[in-house]
Scaffold this motif. Structure first.
Motif, PDB file in Angstrom:
ATOM      1  N   GLU A 191      -5.595   1.459  -2.808  1.00  0.00           N
ATOM      2  CA  GLU A 191      -5.337   0.193  -3.482  1.00  0.00           C
ATOM      3  C   GLU A 191      -6.672  -0.464  -3.809  1.00  0.00           C
ATOM      4  OE1 GLU A 191      -1.344  -0.369  -0.711  1.00  0.00           O
ATOM      5  OE2 GLU A 191      -3.011  -1.785  -0.523  1.00  0.00           O
ATOM      6  N   ASP A 193      -9.173  -2.297  -7.438  1.00  0.00           N
ATOM      7  CA  ASP A 193      -9.285  -2.696  -8.835  1.00  0.00           C
ATOM      8  C   ASP A 193      -9.965  -1.599  -9.648  1.00  0.00           C
ATOM      9  OD1 ASP A 193      -9.495  -3.965 -11.257  1.00  0.00           O
ATOM     10  OD2 ASP A 193     -10.616  -5.685 -10.513  1.00  0.00           O
ATOM     11  N   THR A 477       1.954  -6.556  -6.219  1.00  0.00           N
ATOM     12  CA  THR A 477       2.298  -7.967  -6.066  1.00  0.00           C
ATOM     13  C   THR A 477       2.031  -8.496  -4.661  1.00  0.00           C
ATOM     14  OG1 THR A 477       3.976  -7.818  -7.792  1.00  0.00           O
ATOM     15  CG2 THR A 477       4.209  -9.610  -6.231  1.00  0.00           C
ATOM     16  N   TYR A 479      -0.375  -8.384  -2.783  1.00  0.00           N
ATOM     17  CA  TYR A 479      -1.708  -8.940  -2.541  1.00  0.00           C
ATOM     18  C   TYR A 479      -1.789 -10.433  -2.847  1.00  0.00           C
ATOM     19  CZ  TYR A 479      -4.232  -4.743  -1.193  1.00  0.00           C
ATOM     20  OH  TYR A 479      -4.696  -3.651  -0.497  1.00  0.00           O
ATOM     21  N   ASN A 480      -0.836 -10.967  -3.606  1.00  0.00           N
ATOM     22  CA  ASN A 480      -0.814 -12.406  -3.851  1.00  0.00           C
ATOM     23  C   ASN A 480      -0.520 -13.203  -2.580  1.00  0.00           C
ATOM     24  OD1 ASN A 480      -0.963 -12.870  -6.974  1.00  0.00           O
ATOM     25  ND2 ASN A 480       0.428 -11.134  -6.694  1.00  0.00           N
ATOM     26  N   VAL A 486      -5.249  -9.976  -7.426  1.00  0.00           N
ATOM     27  CA  VAL A 486      -4.336  -9.495  -8.471  1.00  0.00           C
ATOM     28  C   VAL A 486      -4.363 -10.474  -9.640  1.00  0.00           C
ATOM     29  CG1 VAL A 486      -1.972  -8.839  -9.009  1.00  0.00           C
ATOM     30  CG2 VAL A 486      -2.929  -8.291  -6.787  1.00  0.00           C
ATOM     31  N   TYR A 490      -6.768  -7.529 -14.070  1.00  0.00           N
ATOM     32  CA  TYR A 490      -6.493  -6.340 -13.259  1.00  0.00           C
ATOM     33  C   TYR A 490      -5.170  -5.705 -13.662  1.00  0.00           C
ATOM     34  CZ  TYR A 490      -4.471  -3.826  -9.336  1.00  0.00           C
ATOM     35  OH  TYR A 490      -3.831  -2.888  -8.564  1.00  0.00           O
ATOM     36  N   ASN A 491      -4.141  -6.518 -13.853  1.00  0.00           N
ATOM     37  CA  ASN A 491      -2.840  -5.979 -14.246  1.00  0.00           C
ATOM     38  C   ASN A 491      -2.923  -5.196 -15.547  1.00  0.00           C
ATOM     39  OD1 ASN A 491      -1.598  -7.158 -12.016  1.00  0.00           O
ATOM     40  ND2 ASN A 491      -0.983  -8.995 -13.127  1.00  0.00           N
ATOM     41  N   TYR A 506       4.822  -1.317  -8.060  1.00  0.00           N
ATOM     42  CA  TYR A 506       4.037  -2.548  -8.065  1.00  0.00           C
ATOM     43  C   TYR A 506       4.872  -3.732  -7.579  1.00  0.00           C
ATOM     44  CZ  TYR A 506       1.182  -6.334 -10.057  1.00  0.00           C
ATOM     45  OH  TYR A 506       0.427  -7.462 -10.242  1.00  0.00           O
TER      46      TYR A 506
END
Length: 670
Positions: A191, A193, A477, A479-480, A486, A490-491, A506
């Motif tokens: 996981e 970026d 998600t 990580y929010n 996020v 990045y998305n 995700y």
């Protein structure tokens, strides 16, 4: 001369000073049976194979020291410059290799093997002296990219083989602009970026996960490096090699980091994974590339009609929030609230995450996944759900499954469970890869679908085991709940990288949308730094035959307990697709993806942190009249604006995108 094989009396050698192939061979014409005629390989080169459309070419050869090498060309130009291919054994090195034969295959598109036609070439080699050990190099050229793999045939010189490393490299002819995710250790959650970095700026010693997506500098031409068909072998990372390029770095065995592969050779020999080079004319087209799945072995589970993709309700991300339920948490009342919501929205599944299983030694110890908490009754919940057209998935820790797969899965089958979510694996060494194969085969025997978290990125296993619906290998998600990592940018970058190689759990659909400046990470009812339209677009852009809606039921309802208009889109959008097109975009900044289900098309548009207006052409539509319904960014992150009207294949829609925004379109024949 045989119709299928030609003996080569010389070799093809790369002159490293000039970077060109020098022909030192007295025989270059290879005949093979295609429609009763003798045809020539591209450029009369017996060590090259071209795709059916002729645009992609893979070339094999030898370096001056007797090592094998490959190059990949697109439209006559190198996208992968001449690069070494080989193994380093644990005990010794292979001696200089000589090419003994080449065996071409005509275009292949057998329905039971692959949906994509390709051409193939097998280059047989052996050591020129010593034990005269044999190594084969298999090349494939597809219209959408190239693949090659090393093969160690069964032979007297090898009963058991120990491989320390691959010496395979992928050199770039120039300094490519890439998107890459970096790790520092072999053991990780995969996981991170996919950040922008030039090939020359890749850090030495860092481990880069797959895929590595790069712009070549020739117009929109883009490549992505991946792998497929990993079995009896470890997964690979990429490390920097030379000024512009990468090398394959195999994940070592956990008990001996000097060895990557230790195996008794099966009758079929040892097959290295396919090294895959996906090629696209424009960056957004990478997302429609299916080479990673195509190169994996076909299904091994027999009758797969019981495998049913779909969307799911999910309670963990929202902190098990269940409005109207006293003491909401790990109990039947809370789970029934989510089951009722799934039934109301037409979702076929509810995923019961961490917390349902008995933990006699406390929450910090492994659970007993054959029993459940005092306030939970899984068989009763399964019956409650089934009466409402919903089935359950159960979360497990991989360590609790290990060693008792058939026992546990037989129990879950009796409970009526649809699938399992297996977490915290983190490994891709040879032992772990074998475990994935055993897990998926055992789950299939008990008609259980599978979602793996804490997993490596896809290598095509979903084709070999169709009950393997999705996997993590992505910073999603969740990580929010504890970070600001996020972002919308990045998305979008995920769409050009991770989303191009296989299913991605995700977990989109977060409806507490705020501007980045207002965002606060929190574990209960968390927020996201994107607009609601951006979240809707993920259901189209990100591939996953199991799509778990992130938020709590109340988030999708208005003050009168009625579904919001955008909730209607979540009910409508499928989880699987018949066709995919990368429609438009700008590398890592925004993207528009179209996917078809039956006669209906869906388009998802995702934007980064900059305001922009984009043009989305509808050329992918069949001729005729069409009706478009659109949901785009409204005046606040939580608001979407609806539009509709007639369109045609000649239409190019101008869509305003807010910062962190997006849009979705639904296109129906008029």
């Amino acid at each position: 001369m045989s119709q299928a094989t030609a003996r080569v009396s010389g070799d093809q050698t790369l002159d490293p000073e000039r970077g060109k192939w020098i022909v030192r061979c007295s025989l270059w014409v290879i005949c093979f049976l295609v429609l009763g005629s003798c045809q020539r390989t591209p450029h009369d080169n017996p060590l090259a194979v071209a795709s059916p459309d002729g645009r992609v070419e893979v070339v094999a050869g030898r370096l001056p020291g007797g090592k094998l090498a490959i190059r990949v060309r697109h439209d006559g130009m190198d996208v992968i410059a001449p690069s070494t291919v080989g193994w380093r054994l644990a005990a010794d090195e292979f001696g200089p290799l000589v090419i003994t034969s080449v065996q071409p295959r005509p275009s292949v598109a057998a329905p039971d093997r692959t949906a994509l036609p390709y051409r193939e070439l097998i280059v047989a080699t052996r050591e020129g002296g010593g034990a005269r050990r044999q190594v084969n190099l298999r090349l494939r050229a597809y219209d959408t990219g190239a693949a090659f793999r090393l093969e160690l045939p069964r032979q007297p010189a090898f009963g058991r083989v120990s491989i320390a490393a691959e010496t395979t490299e992928l050199r770039f002819p120039r300094d490519y602009a890439c998107l890459a995710v970096r790790h520092s250790e072999y053991l990780n959650s995969h996981e991170g970026d996919y950040a922008a970095v030039s090939a020359s700026a890749l850090r030495r010693g860092a481990l880069y996960d797959l895929p590595l997506s790069c712009r070549t500098g020739r117009g929109g031409e883009t490549v992505a490096i991946a792998e497929s068909g990993v079995e009896r072998y470890p997964g690979a990372y990429l490390v920097r090699a030379g000024a512009h390029g990468v090398a394959v770095r195999l994940t070592p065995l956990p008990q001996n980091d000097a060895i990557a592969v230790s195996a008794t050779l099966p009758s079929t020999g040892l097959l290295a994974p396919w090294r895959v080079v996906m090629v696209a004319d424009r960056p957004e087209q990478l997302i429609e590339n299916s080479l990673v799945a195509e190169l994996a072995p076909p299904s091994r589970i027999g009758d797969e009609r019981w495998v049913r993709p779909g969307k799911a309700a999910w309670a963990w991300w929202a902190g098990l929030d269940a409005s109207g339920v006293p003491n909401a948490g790990y109990n039947d009342a809370t789970y029934r609230r989510y089951i009722d919501f799934a039934a109301r929205l037409g979702l076929p599944y509810f995923v019961i995450d961490w917390g349902w299983a008995a933990r006699p030694n406390g929450d910090d110890e492994l659970a007993d996944i054959t029993r459940f908490r005092p306030d939970v009754d899984i068989p009763a919940l399964s019956r409650y759900a089934a009466a409402r057209g919903v089935r359950l998935w159960l979360w497990t820790n991989w360590k609790t499954v290990n060693g008792q797969m058939d026992e546990v899965f037989a129990l879950y089958q009796r409970w009526g469970i649809a699938g399992i979510k297996v977490d915290y694996v983190y490994r891709q060494d040879q032992v772990a890869i074998g475990w994935y194969h055993r897990l998926l085969a055992a789950a299939a025997r008990h008609k259980l679908m599978v979602n793996i978290h804490g997993s490596p990125v896809p290598r095509g296993l979903e084709r070999t085991y169709p009950n393997f619906l999705t996997e993590e290998g992505v910073m999603g998600t969740e990580y929010n709940k504890w970070s600001r990592k996020v972002t919308a940018g990045y998305n979008v970058r995920l769409a050009y990288t991770r989303a191009a190689i296989g299913p991605m759990d995700y977990a989109p659909g977060a409806f507490r949308n705020v501007a980045p400046a207002a965002f606060v990470a929190r574990k209960k009812l968390p927020e996201v730094m994107t607009t609601r339209a951006h979240q809707l677009a993920m259901f189209v852009v990100y591939p996953s035959p199991l799509q778990s809606l992130a938020d709590a039921p109340a988030a999708y309802l208005d003050d009168r307990n009625r579904p919001l208009p955008e909730t209607g889109f979540l009910r409508l959008v499928p989880a699987t697709w018949d066709e995919t097109r990368g429609v438009a975009g700008a590398w890592g900044k925004w993207i528009a993806v179209a996917r078809r289900s039956g006669k209906r098309w869906f388009v998802g548009v995702m934007n980064d942190g900059d305001v922009r207006s984009v043009s989305v052409p509808l050329r992918f539509l069949a001729p005729g009249r069409w009706h478009a319904t659109a949901l785009i960014d409204g005046d606040r992150p939580t608001v979407v604006a609806g539009h509709e009207g007639p369109v045609s294949p000649a239409t190019s829609l101008r869509i305003p995108l807010h910062a962190t925004g997006g849009a979705v379109l639904v296109l129906d024949p008029a």
